[in-house]
Write a protein that holds these residues in place. Sequence first.
Motif, mmCIF file in Angstrom:
data_model
loop_
_atom_site.group_PDB
_atom_site.id
_atom_site.type_symbol
_atom_site.label_atom_id
_atom_site.label_comp_id
_atom_site.label_asym_id
_atom_site.label_seq_id
_atom_site.Cartn_x
_atom_site.Cartn_y
_atom_site.Cartn_z
ATOM 1 N N HIS A 277 25.099 -35.472 23.877
ATOM 2 C CA HIS A 277 25.168 -35.775 25.312
ATOM 3 C C HIS A 277 25.960 -37.062 25.539
ATOM 4 C CE1 HIS A 277 22.932 -36.541 29.363
ATOM 5 N NE2 HIS A 277 24.112 -35.990 29.542
ATOM 6 N N TYR A 278 25.758 -38.031 24.679
ATOM 7 C CA TYR A 278 26.500 -39.296 24.743
ATOM 8 C C TYR A 278 28.007 -39.032 24.608
ATOM 9 C CZ TYR A 278 27.511 -44.251 23.622
ATOM 10 O OH TYR A 278 27.987 -45.535 23.614
ATOM 11 N N PHE A 279 28.369 -38.160 23.665
ATOM 12 C CA PHE A 279 29.777 -37.792 23.498
ATOM 13 C C PHE A 279 30.304 -37.107 24.755
ATOM 14 C CE2 PHE A 279 29.301 -39.085 19.264
ATOM 15 C CZ PHE A 279 30.474 -38.939 18.549
ATOM 16 N N GLU A 280 29.515 -36.211 25.325
ATOM 17 C CA GLU A 280 29.931 -35.496 26.531
ATOM 18 C C GLU A 280 30.213 -36.448 27.686
ATOM 19 O OE1 GLU A 280 27.958 -31.117 26.727
ATOM 20 O OE2 GLU A 280 26.533 -32.763 26.749
ATOM 21 N N LEU A 281 29.396 -37.487 27.796
ATOM 22 C CA LEU A 281 29.557 -38.444 28.886
ATOM 23 C C LEU A 281 30.807 -39.307 28.728
ATOM 24 C CD1 LEU A 281 25.840 -39.604 29.292
ATOM 25 C CD2 LEU A 281 27.178 -38.303 30.962
ATOM 26 N N HIS A 282 31.281 -39.461 27.518
ATOM 27 C CA HIS A 282 32.381 -40.406 27.276
ATOM 28 C C HIS A 282 33.696 -39.749 26.880
ATOM 29 C CE1 HIS A 282 30.008 -44.153 27.614
ATOM 30 N NE2 HIS A 282 29.017 -43.365 27.252
ATOM 31 N N LEU A 283 33.688 -38.458 26.611
ATOM 32 C CA LEU A 283 34.912 -37.780 26.199
ATOM 33 C C LEU A 283 35.176 -36.587 27.107
ATOM 34 C CD1 LEU A 283 34.394 -37.748 22.319
ATOM 35 C CD2 LEU A 283 35.965 -39.217 23.601
ATOM 36 N N ASP A 284 36.276 -36.632 27.833
ATOM 37 C CA ASP A 284 36.645 -35.514 28.708
ATOM 38 C C ASP A 284 36.849 -34.244 27.883
ATOM 39 O OD1 ASP A 284 36.583 -37.103 30.942
ATOM 40 O OD2 ASP A 284 38.736 -37.530 30.927
ATOM 41 N N GLY A 285 36.261 -33.173 28.338
ATOM 42 C CA GLY A 285 36.469 -31.885 27.680
ATOM 43 C C GLY A 285 35.642 -31.659 26.432
ATOM 44 N N PHE A 286 34.753 -32.594 26.108
ATOM 45 C CA PHE A 286 33.928 -32.407 24.908
ATOM 46 C C PHE A 286 32.939 -31.265 25.128
ATOM 47 C CE2 PHE A 286 30.142 -33.137 22.343
ATOM 48 C CZ PHE A 286 30.695 -33.290 21.075
ATOM 49 N N LYS A 287 32.824 -30.413 24.131
ATOM 50 C CA LYS A 287 31.896 -29.282 24.198
ATOM 51 C C LYS A 287 30.971 -29.320 22.988
ATOM 52 C CE LYS A 287 35.366 -26.337 26.438
ATOM 53 N NZ LYS A 287 36.180 -25.098 26.309
ATOM 54 N N LYS A 288 29.718 -28.936 23.214
ATOM 55 C CA LYS A 288 28.800 -28.854 22.083
ATOM 56 C C LYS A 288 29.335 -27.827 21.089
ATOM 57 C CE LYS A 288 24.414 -30.419 24.016
ATOM 58 N NZ LYS A 288 22.980 -30.104 24.247
ATOM 59 N N PRO A 289 29.362 -28.168 19.816
ATOM 60 C CA PRO A 289 29.948 -27.261 18.824
ATOM 61 C C PRO A 289 29.141 -25.984 18.641
ATOM 62 C CG PRO A 289 28.942 -29.169 17.767
ATOM 63 C CD PRO A 289 28.936 -29.447 19.229
ATOM 64 N N LYS A 290 29.847 -24.894 18.394
ATOM 65 C CA LYS A 290 29.189 -23.607 18.171
ATOM 66 C C LYS A 290 28.353 -23.617 16.901
ATOM 67 C CE LYS A 290 32.937 -21.096 20.492
ATOM 68 N NZ LYS A 290 34.040 -20.111 20.319
ATOM 69 N N SER A 291 28.721 -24.474 15.954
ATOM 70 C CA SER A 291 28.019 -24.538 14.672
ATOM 71 C C SER A 291 26.720 -25.331 14.752
ATOM 72 C CB SER A 291 28.923 -25.167 13.603
ATOM 73 O OG SER A 291 29.431 -26.415 14.058
ATOM 74 N N LEU A 292 26.370 -25.849 15.924
ATOM 75 C CA LEU A 292 25.141 -26.629 16.076
ATOM 76 C C LEU A 292 23.917 -25.799 15.720
ATOM 77 C CD1 LEU A 292 23.578 -29.152 16.986
ATOM 78 C CD2 LEU A 292 23.721 -28.282 19.338
ATOM 79 N N GLN A 293 23.884 -24.538 16.157
ATOM 80 C CA GLN A 293 22.731 -23.688 15.885
ATOM 81 C C GLN A 293 22.558 -23.464 14.385
ATOM 82 O OE1 GLN A 293 20.403 -22.502 18.212
ATOM 83 N NE2 GLN A 293 19.344 -22.150 16.267
ATOM 84 N N VAL A 294 23.673 -23.264 13.687
ATOM 85 C CA VAL A 294 23.611 -23.072 12.236
ATOM 86 C C VAL A 294 23.054 -24.321 11.567
ATOM 87 C CG1 VAL A 294 24.971 -22.675 10.139
ATOM 88 C CG2 VAL A 294 25.535 -21.449 12.254
ATOM 89 N N LEU A 295 23.530 -25.479 11.999
ATOM 90 C CA LEU A 295 23.043 -26.743 11.444
ATOM 91 C C LEU A 295 21.535 -26.892 11.675
ATOM 92 C CD1 LEU A 295 24.033 -29.464 10.128
ATOM 93 C CD2 LEU A 295 23.990 -30.388 12.451
ATOM 94 N N ASN A 296 21.086 -26.602 12.876
ATOM 95 C CA ASN A 296 19.659 -26.710 13.186
ATOM 96 C C ASN A 296 18.829 -25.722 12.380
ATOM 97 O OD1 ASN A 296 19.934 -28.825 15.010
ATOM 98 N ND2 ASN A 296 20.184 -27.475 16.767
ATOM 99 N N ASP A 297 19.368 -24.530 12.179
ATOM 100 C CA ASP A 297 18.652 -23.520 11.399
ATOM 101 C C ASP A 297 18.496 -23.946 9.936
ATOM 102 O OD1 ASP A 297 18.409 -21.945 13.634
ATOM 103 O OD2 ASP A 297 20.051 -20.577 13.092
ATOM 104 N N VAL A 298 19.547 -24.542 9.392
ATOM 105 C CA VAL A 298 19.511 -24.964 7.989
ATOM 106 C C VAL A 298 18.528 -26.120 7.799
ATOM 107 C CG1 VAL A 298 20.861 -26.066 6.163
ATOM 108 C CG2 VAL A 298 21.815 -24.126 7.415
ATOM 109 N N PHE A 299 18.515 -27.049 8.757
ATOM 110 C CA PHE A 299 17.629 -28.222 8.658
ATOM 111 C C PHE A 299 16.421 -28.065 9.563
ATOM 112 C CE2 PHE A 299 21.670 -29.944 7.127
ATOM 113 C CZ PHE A 299 21.251 -30.667 6.020
#
Length: 239
Positions: free
Chosen positions: A216-238
């Motif tokens: 969210h911090y990145f989204e607020l400070h970088l125009d066009g930033f999108k949450k990565p599609k690989s976030l779900q995979v990362l959360n599933d692994v950890f």
Amino acid sequence: MLTENNIIVLSKLKYRDYDLIVKCYTQKRGVVSYILRGVLKSKKGQTKTVYFQALSQLQIVENFKPNQSLHGVKEVKPNYIYKSLHTNIYKSAIVLFLAEILSNVLKEEENNDGLYNYIKTALQYLDNEEQYSNFHLLFLLKLTQYLGFQPEKRTSNLSYFNLESGVFEAVNTSIYSISGQNLTLLKRLLGINFDALHTIKVSAKQRREFLNMLLHYFELHLDGFKKPKSLQVLNDVFH
């Protein structure tokens, strides 16, 4: 013009039937995209594509042509050979996640030795480390220094952190003010380097919540930033 360059692979994309477009962060030129013509046509060419895995560190001889969007690669060889980054399932999830983030946020087509060396050194640390479940949190937090929105440390003793302004505050001023466990972890991570990361002990739930806050911090400070599609995979692994 043929020149040597050191690169870190960010992403690759099949183009037409047999070509590959590879986006890289380079030591000499910042973000550059290369086209590997015909590499998918033969077994010999496909062997070459193995070099271009996510976040691989390579040395190339490039055929760089100013004012063109795609450049050629004449020769390629490993600059650093990972021992575990692409074979360990947990590290691979981190690599795919960070590669997607870096491909999203790195835009400059000019050299930045500090940023290049930070990414290179951090990845080599991860490759050799046995305790790494919080690596991506510290990596992203330190990355903000190079992207221009590092949290202001001088007032880190205060009770809130404002995600929008990037400063610590004495009182809750807006919906972007954070406190509690996320604030405590933020302060701890701001005060350490990678070699002390093993001292940070958090639950999987807290790790996910802190990562969501960072994104969210990145989204607020970088125009066009999108949450990565690989976030779900990362959360599933950890999980």
